[in-house]
Design an enzyme around this catalytic site. Structure first.
Site, short mmCIF file in Angstrom:
data_model
loop_
_atom_site.label_atom_id
_atom_site.label_comp_id
_atom_site.label_asym_id
_atom_site.label_seq_id
_atom_site.Cartn_x
_atom_site.Cartn_y
_atom_site.Cartn_z
N ASP A 63 0.88 -1.16 0.00
CA ASP A 63 0.00 0.00 0.00
C ASP A 63 0.93 1.21 0.00
OD1 ASP A 63 -2.27 1.66 0.36
OD2 ASP A 63 -1.83 1.76 2.51
N ASP A 65 -0.06 5.15 0.85
CA ASP A 65 -0.29 6.10 1.95
C ASP A 65 -0.12 5.40 3.29
OD1 ASP A 65 -1.14 8.61 0.65
OD2 ASP A 65 -2.85 7.45 -0.06
N LYS A 259 -9.31 -1.96 -2.95
CA LYS A 259 -9.21 -2.85 -1.78
C LYS A 259 -10.37 -2.60 -0.85
CE LYS A 259 -5.16 -0.99 -1.13
NZ LYS A 259 -3.90 -0.55 -0.52
#
EC number: 3.1.3.18
Lengths: 338, 338
Positions: A63, A65, A259
């Site tokens: 991921d 962020d 997601k």
């Protein structure tokens, strides 16, 4: 890139002609048992666990962020970690729910931060929205209305779709007066909702009218993250807030392509020659990253450098448990070098 | 007006010090069985049913949007209906979830439409929000942040509270850049969210920061209507959409003071000498008006002049059934005169 076949695409979408509801295999999988769970000790990442993890996977899915960066600030130790994993021959993939940028823009952001990452290694929820429409043979005669930012518009245009809305409509105001009638384009066949700092009442009504009144109009959400580190200083409302508002207005649930829906993973598996059991999803959010990893049969590593805190992970009410957790990706390097 | 005592007020709010969650008796009653259900034939309003209804109730509670007017357009037959009911000695009360106006502004709207209705006969969800704070001894040293329009600000000020936000903050923009830090007032002790045509990302974040970071900050929703006839021409996103967005951002449910929460009814009963079993709630929405009537033990009359259609009422999936239904309030007059 290997593009999925029409047969593969057909798996994702079954139109229920009776009520115009659409279902995607990926979204449904959120409720299903994980494809495969490894018998791995759940707990703090140790030197042994780090060696075992790196030895048993071929690819790391990161991921962005809260894992790679916070806002525009690189998280400490990221360059060394990515460099080491590449040296060890691991495939690296960056999977972000943040739809504000296109893959091209993300590649530039990586470069600005001193990281060499190609567009092909990046999977964003904005790209997922465009691919969802492409895989489901969305008619080129129809238009897409966008509640979101440039990332979604750019990916839709790259995929050959006509779209409008976005930041431009953030400048438009509504005056709720007397007999005011708000018209909309009847040729809109899909509404894509993502993170939108220019969100307003105009867009809420435009999206609602398209979804409610245009027969068969798709309602697609890039993701439903309630919050995110849009700046390094603090958390901000995420795409989930815009999706919640539109969903409430039209009283309908969206198709989620980011997601934890496994749509992106299925697409990714078709793009690369990979097995999910030999992949590790690294993320900072339990309800998107870790759930996504578990839904798709990956190993999972939670990093505490983003939105999830250790007390939240260990709280009795939490039902999502990663295989492993650690403070940040930097720990991987430090532990492997012990 | 008879103001409720502190003891009465205390019924509405129990602070759970452990998790800062607040509960109101009214809101909880939404899930409880109705206080009292009359053995009344459920169905179309006939001349006999109209006579029986008028004979058995002392007061009529009217929703406004979709019952009295649509946007700024009076619904046909409303003046004659209200005139007849007043002649028959019935008390008339107007209960609206629309928080855009204050009671004073609504009284003016009634006058513009040729109807004589006093402020004391009007109960709005904006007034309910102010009364909720007053009844719960909200500290005058704290401020209220408003995601909504002038109606909420006006009612809060009339009740003596310091408040800000509202339309003014609709002009403010956010630029999600690098290290931008968004500050907020730590003395905000309550956030009130209602219908807001000036809704934007600035307000979402401001409200979120207050609720998340100010200890004990209340999160109050005027109502959760998904849509409403804000103009006569079409439906628009309702307060429920703003509430859904903020609720998603802070991952917390609000205290609802408007319909179908019975807070307003309990307050109304204390203001007038009335019995709910001798009241009839007239509304166009099943999930707010009719549910509110049923939750509080009133008789219920659904009118099809607003958002609910006959197919929706009769759909197998609908679980909320009014005692009676008819096309519009005008039918009451026509049937009583047969």
């Amino acid at each position: 890139m290997l593009l999925p076949t029409a047969t593969f695409a057909a798996r994702f979408l079954d139109e229920d002609a009776a009520n115009n509801n659409f279902h995607i295999a990926g979204a449904q999988k959120q409720q299903e048992p994980p494809r495969r769970r490894k018998a791995m000790a759940k707990g703090l990442l140790t030197a042994d666990a780090a060696r075992s993890l790196v030895g048993s996977v071929d690819a790391f899915l990161f991921d962005c962020d809260g894992v790679i960066w916070k806002g525009d600030e690189l998280i400490q130790g990221v360059p060394e970690t990515l460099e080491l994993l590449r040296k060890l021959g691991k495939k690296l993939v960056f999977v972000t729910n943040n739809s504000r940028k296109s893959r091209r823009q993300y590649s530039k952001k990586f470069k600005t931060l001193g990281l060499e990452v190609t567009e092909e290694e990046i999977f964003t929820s904005s790209f997922a929205a465009a691919m969802f429409l492409k895989l489901n043979n969305f008619s080129p005669e129809k238009k897409v209305y966008v509640v979101g930012e440039d990332g979604i518009l750019d990916e839709l245009k790259l995929a050959g779709f006509e779209c409008f809305g976005g930041p431009e409509d953030g400048k438009k105001n509504i005056m709720l007066e007397a007999n005011f009638y708000f018209d909309h384009d009847k040729s809109v066949g899909a509404v894509v909702v993502g993170l939108d700092q220019y969100f307003n009442y105009y867009k809420m009504q435009y999206a609602s009218l398209c979804i409610r009144e245009n027969p068969g109009c798709l309602f697609i959400a890039t993701n439903r993250d309630p919050t995110g580190h849009m700046t390094s200083a603090q958390e901000w409302p995420g795409a989930g807030t815009m999706v919640a508002a539109v969903s409430c207005s039209v009283q309908k649930e969206p198709i989620v392509v980011g997601k934890p829906s496994s749509f992106l993973m299925d697409f990714l598996l078709k793009s690369f020659n990979l097995e999910t059991s030999r992949m590790c999803m690294v993320g900072d959010r339990l309800d998107t990253d870790i759930l996504f990893g578990q839904n798709t049969g990956c190993k999972t590593l939670l990093v505490l450098s983003g939105v999830t805190t250790l007390p939240e992970l260990q709280d009795a009410s939490n039902t999502i448990h990663p295989d492993l957790y650690t403070n940040s990706v930097h720990d991987l390097v430090k532990l492997l070098q012990q």
